[in-house]
Design a protein around this motif. Structure first.
Motif, PDB file in Angstrom:
ATOM      1  N   VAL A  76       1.166  -1.115  -0.280  1.00  0.00           N
ATOM      2  CA  VAL A  76      -0.110   0.015   0.112  1.00  0.00           C
ATOM      3  C   VAL A  76       1.091   0.870  -0.023  1.00  0.00           C
ATOM      4  O   VAL A  76       2.111   1.925   0.811  1.00  0.00           O
ATOM      5  N   LEU A 109      -9.987  -3.332   7.019  1.00  0.00           N
ATOM      6  CA  LEU A 109      -8.654  -4.092   7.054  1.00  0.00           C
ATOM      7  C   LEU A 109      -7.958  -3.772   7.619  1.00  0.00           C
ATOM      8  O   LEU A 109      -6.905  -4.519   7.563  1.00  0.00           O
ATOM      9  N   LEU A 111      -6.183  -1.183   6.389  1.00  0.00           N
ATOM     10  CA  LEU A 111      -5.122  -0.544   5.749  1.00  0.00           C
ATOM     11  C   LEU A 111      -4.448   0.357   5.661  1.00  0.00           C
ATOM     12  O   LEU A 111      -5.158   1.904   5.925  1.00  0.00           O
ATOM     13  N   ALA A 117      -0.602  -6.428   0.591  1.00  0.00           N
ATOM     14  CA  ALA A 117      -1.889  -6.201   0.386  1.00  0.00           C
ATOM     15  C   ALA A 117      -2.159  -6.818  -0.781  1.00  0.00           C
ATOM     16  O   ALA A 117      -0.953  -6.351  -1.676  1.00  0.00           O
ATOM     17  N   ILE A 128      -9.474  -4.948  -2.326  1.00  0.00           N
ATOM     18  CA  ILE A 128      -7.968  -5.071  -2.141  1.00  0.00           C
ATOM     19  C   ILE A 128      -8.566  -6.189  -0.741  1.00  0.00           C
ATOM     20  O   ILE A 128      -9.408  -6.631   0.320  1.00  0.00           O
ATOM     21  N   ASP A 129      -7.592  -7.237  -0.555  1.00  0.00           N
ATOM     22  CA  ASP A 129      -7.410  -8.320   0.269  1.00  0.00           C
ATOM     23  C   ASP A 129      -5.951  -8.186   1.255  1.00  0.00           C
ATOM     24  O   ASP A 129      -5.033  -7.832   0.518  1.00  0.00           O
ATOM     25  N   ARG A 130      -6.617  -8.116   2.674  1.00  0.00           N
ATOM     26  CA  ARG A 130      -4.999  -7.230   3.574  1.00  0.00           C
ATOM     27  C   ARG A 130      -4.792  -9.190   3.459  1.00  0.00           C
ATOM     28  O   ARG A 130      -5.091  -9.907   3.784  1.00  0.00           O
TER      29      ARG A 130
END
Length: 131
Positions: A76, A109, A111, A117, A128-130
């Motif tokens: 990120v 999440l 973020l 990510a 978006i997947d953590r």
């Protein structure tokens, strides 16, 4: 703040571990050592460096980039929060991906700049997947 080993940084940047090590040795990205003597890169430093690499300022090798099932693992590099919506930028090797999502999703999440990510792309949507 999350830190990354040279190997983890290399995977996130889409280069070999040797290339990432050479960049660190040359002072292109700052490192520090952990208790075990491993060199680590702070997440914020890696995020800033990944933007430089993605803009073509650091390619030493002719690396082939692929996306397995449209998944782009990266780091990120920016999070912009509004009252309801948010914008998240991820640098995945040479690819800069931007996702517009709800502020609530970003907060759930957790973020923040410098964390790993994965951006998953389907048609015109980026999820978006953590990691």
């Amino acid at each position: 703040m999350q830190s990354y080993t040279i190997g983890q940084a290399a995977r996130l940047l889409g280069v070999s571990t040797d290339t990432a090590r050479r960049w660190a040795d040359a002072g292109r990205v700052a490192t520090h050592r952990d208790e075990g003597g491993r060199r680590l890169i702070d997440g914020r430093d890696l995020a800033a460096f990944s933007i430089e690499v993605g803009q073509g300022g650091s390619s030493e090798e002719d690396v082939s980039y692929t996306s397995a099932r449209n998944a782009f693992p990266g780091i990120v590099t920016a999070v912009k929060l509004g009252d309801v919506a948010a914008q998240v930028e991820i640098q995945a090797g040479p690819h800069r991906l931007v996702s517009l999502l709800t502020r609530e999703a970003v907060e759930e999440l957790g973020l923040e700049v410098g964390m790993r990510a994965t951006a998953r792309v389907k048609s015109t949507s980026v999820h978006i997947d953590r990691v």
